[in-house]
Design an enzyme around this catalytic site. Structure first.
Site, PDB file in Angstrom:
ATOM      1  N   ARG A 192      -0.786  -3.132  11.372  1.00  0.00           N
ATOM      2  CA  ARG A 192       0.212  -4.175  11.146  1.00  0.00           C
ATOM      3  C   ARG A 192       0.013  -5.278  12.185  1.00  0.00           C
ATOM      4  O   ARG A 192      -0.379  -5.025  13.327  1.00  0.00           O
ATOM      5  CB  ARG A 192       1.632  -3.614  11.276  1.00  0.00           C
ATOM      6  CG  ARG A 192       2.685  -4.649  10.875  1.00  0.00           C
ATOM      7  CD  ARG A 192       4.094  -4.222  11.204  1.00  0.00           C
ATOM      8  NE  ARG A 192       5.026  -5.287  10.848  1.00  0.00           N
ATOM      9  CZ  ARG A 192       6.275  -5.359  11.263  1.00  0.00           C
ATOM     10  NH1 ARG A 192       6.767  -4.420  12.053  1.00  0.00           N
ATOM     11  NH2 ARG A 192       7.050  -6.367  10.894  1.00  0.00           N
ATOM     12  N   HIS A 193       0.322  -6.495  11.782  1.00  0.00           N
ATOM     13  CA  HIS A 193       0.228  -7.622  12.703  1.00  0.00           C
ATOM     14  C   HIS A 193       1.160  -7.442  13.907  1.00  0.00           C
ATOM     15  O   HIS A 193       2.119  -6.663  13.869  1.00  0.00           O
ATOM     16  CB  HIS A 193       0.581  -8.929  11.983  1.00  0.00           C
ATOM     17  CG  HIS A 193       1.977  -8.932  11.415  1.00  0.00           C
ATOM     18  ND1 HIS A 193       3.106  -9.126  12.182  1.00  0.00           N
ATOM     19  CD2 HIS A 193       2.418  -8.752  10.149  1.00  0.00           C
ATOM     20  CE1 HIS A 193       4.183  -9.079  11.427  1.00  0.00           C
ATOM     21  NE2 HIS A 193       3.801  -8.837  10.186  1.00  0.00           N
TER      22      HIS A 193
ATOM     23  N   ARG B  43      -0.280 -14.623  10.516  1.00  0.00           N
ATOM     24  CA  ARG B  43      -0.027 -13.571  11.497  1.00  0.00           C
ATOM     25  C   ARG B  43      -0.994 -12.402  11.372  1.00  0.00           C
ATOM     26  O   ARG B  43      -1.115 -11.592  12.296  1.00  0.00           O
ATOM     27  CB  ARG B  43       1.420 -13.094  11.400  1.00  0.00           C
ATOM     28  CG  ARG B  43       1.867 -12.612  10.022  1.00  0.00           C
ATOM     29  CD  ARG B  43       3.393 -12.483  10.017  1.00  0.00           C
ATOM     30  NE  ARG B  43       3.952 -11.946   8.782  1.00  0.00           N
ATOM     31  CZ  ARG B  43       4.292 -12.666   7.721  1.00  0.00           C
ATOM     32  NH1 ARG B  43       4.087 -13.996   7.740  1.00  0.00           N
ATOM     33  NH2 ARG B  43       4.841 -12.106   6.656  1.00  0.00           N
TER      34      ARG B  43
ATOM     35  N   GLU C  35       2.476  -9.910   2.246  1.00  0.00           N
ATOM     36  CA  GLU C  35       3.767  -9.236   2.301  1.00  0.00           C
ATOM     37  C   GLU C  35       4.588  -9.517   1.037  1.00  0.00           C
ATOM     38  O   GLU C  35       4.330 -10.488   0.313  1.00  0.00           O
ATOM     39  CB  GLU C  35       4.535  -9.695   3.547  1.00  0.00           C
ATOM     40  CG  GLU C  35       5.887  -9.039   3.764  1.00  0.00           C
ATOM     41  CD  GLU C  35       5.803  -7.530   3.988  1.00  0.00           C
ATOM     42  OE1 GLU C  35       5.623  -6.816   2.973  1.00  0.00           O
ATOM     43  OE2 GLU C  35       5.922  -7.085   5.136  1.00  0.00           O
TER      44      GLU C  35
ATOM     45  N   HIS D 216       0.687  -6.155   6.659  1.00  0.00           N
ATOM     46  CA  HIS D 216       2.109  -6.274   6.975  1.00  0.00           C
ATOM     47  C   HIS D 216       2.810  -4.925   6.911  1.00  0.00           C
ATOM     48  O   HIS D 216       2.304  -3.977   6.305  1.00  0.00           O
ATOM     49  CB  HIS D 216       2.767  -7.239   5.995  1.00  0.00           C
ATOM     50  CG  HIS D 216       2.075  -8.559   5.913  1.00  0.00           C
ATOM     51  ND1 HIS D 216       2.365  -9.595   6.761  1.00  0.00           N
ATOM     52  CD2 HIS D 216       1.085  -8.998   5.089  1.00  0.00           C
ATOM     53  CE1 HIS D 216       1.585 -10.628   6.470  1.00  0.00           C
ATOM     54  NE2 HIS D 216       0.795 -10.286   5.468  1.00  0.00           N
TER      55      HIS D 216
END
Length: 201
Positions: free
Chosen positions: A12-13, A57, A81, A149
Site C-alpha cells: 500500500r502507498h 500516491r 482505488e 491502495h
C-alpha cells in the site's frame, strides 16, 4: 516435477499529503513522511518488475523505484482505488457529521450500502479481479511488486482468503503495509498462499 512459482508483493502507498480522508479518485501525492515510509518498506526487496495504480500516491514512488533498479514499471489502471462518490476528499469526521447513518451502513455492509454516487463494490471487485488475472498470466514465474491502495489490496486478499464480498473492508492495511503471495502454477491449477502480512502504520 518443478512448477513455476510467482511471488507477488502487495504494497500500500505511504501517507498522502493532506492527511486521512476518503481518498479514492482524489489524486494527492505522497507526503514527505509517505516517501520515507515507502523507501523503508522496499529497501531490501528484490523484484523483476513493478506494477502500480495510476494515482500519484502509488505511481510516482513506483516509477522512482523502478528507475533506480532498472526495472520495468507498468501502470495498471484497474488497480486504482474505489471511488467514494460524494464523500471524496472528506474526512471521516466530516462524513460522520453530515451522513452518519449512511457511513455506519457502509462500514457494516459496503455491498448493499455504497457511498452516494460511489463505485459499487461489486464493480470495484470485478475490475480489480480482471487486473489480477492479467497480472498472473503476464508475470508467470516472476517476482512482482504491486504498489496500490488499501481498498485494492483488501479486495485482492479477500479473494485469496475466500471471504465474502460484504467483508471486504475487514481487511485493513495501514500506510506502507505489505502482503506477500506465493502462486504455484501446478498441473492441477493455481495454488495461492499468503506468506506474509505486515499491516503497516
Amino acid at each position: 516435477m518443478n512448477t513455476p512459482v510467482t511471488t507477488i508483493d502487495l504494497l500500500r502507498h505511504g501517507e498522502p499529503a493532506g492527511g486521512p480522508r476518503f481518498r479514492g479518485t482524489v489524486d494527492d501525492p505522497l507526503s514527505e513522511t509517505g516517501w520515507m515510509q515507502m523507501r523503508a518498506a522496499t529497501a531490501d526487496g528484490q523484484w523483476d518488475r513493478v506494477v502500480c495504480s495510476p494515482l500519484r500516491r502509488c505511481r510516482e514512488f513506483a516509477e522512482e523505484l523502478a528507475l533506480q533498479r532498472g526495472l520495468d514499471c507498468r501502470v495498471e489502471v484497474d488497480f486504482r482505488e474505489i471511488s467514494f462518490g460524494l464523500w471524496e476528499g472528506l474526512t471521516a469526521a466530516q462524513v460522520e457529521a453530515n451522513c452518519g447513518e449512511a457511513l455506519a451502513r457502509f462500514w457494516q455492509d459496503p455491498v448493499a450500502c455504497p457511498p452516494p454516487r460511489g463505485e459499487p463494490v461489486a464493480d470495484f471487485s470485478a475490475r480489480v479481479e480482471g487486473a489480477w488475472q492479467r497480472l498472473i498470466a503476464d508475470a508467470r514465474g516472476q517476482r512482482v511488486l504491486v504498489v496500490a491502495h488499501g481498498g485494492t489490496i483488501a479486495m485482492l486478499l479477500r479473494g485469496v482468503l475466500g471471504m465474502p464480498l460484504s467483508h471486504s473492508w475487514r481487511v485493513r492495511m495501514g500506510y506502507a503495509g505489505q502482503a506477500r503471495l506465493r502462486l504455484d502454477h501446478t498441473p492441477y491449477g493455481l495454488l495461492t498462499a499468503l506468506l506474509r502480512l505486515d499491516p503497516g502504520v
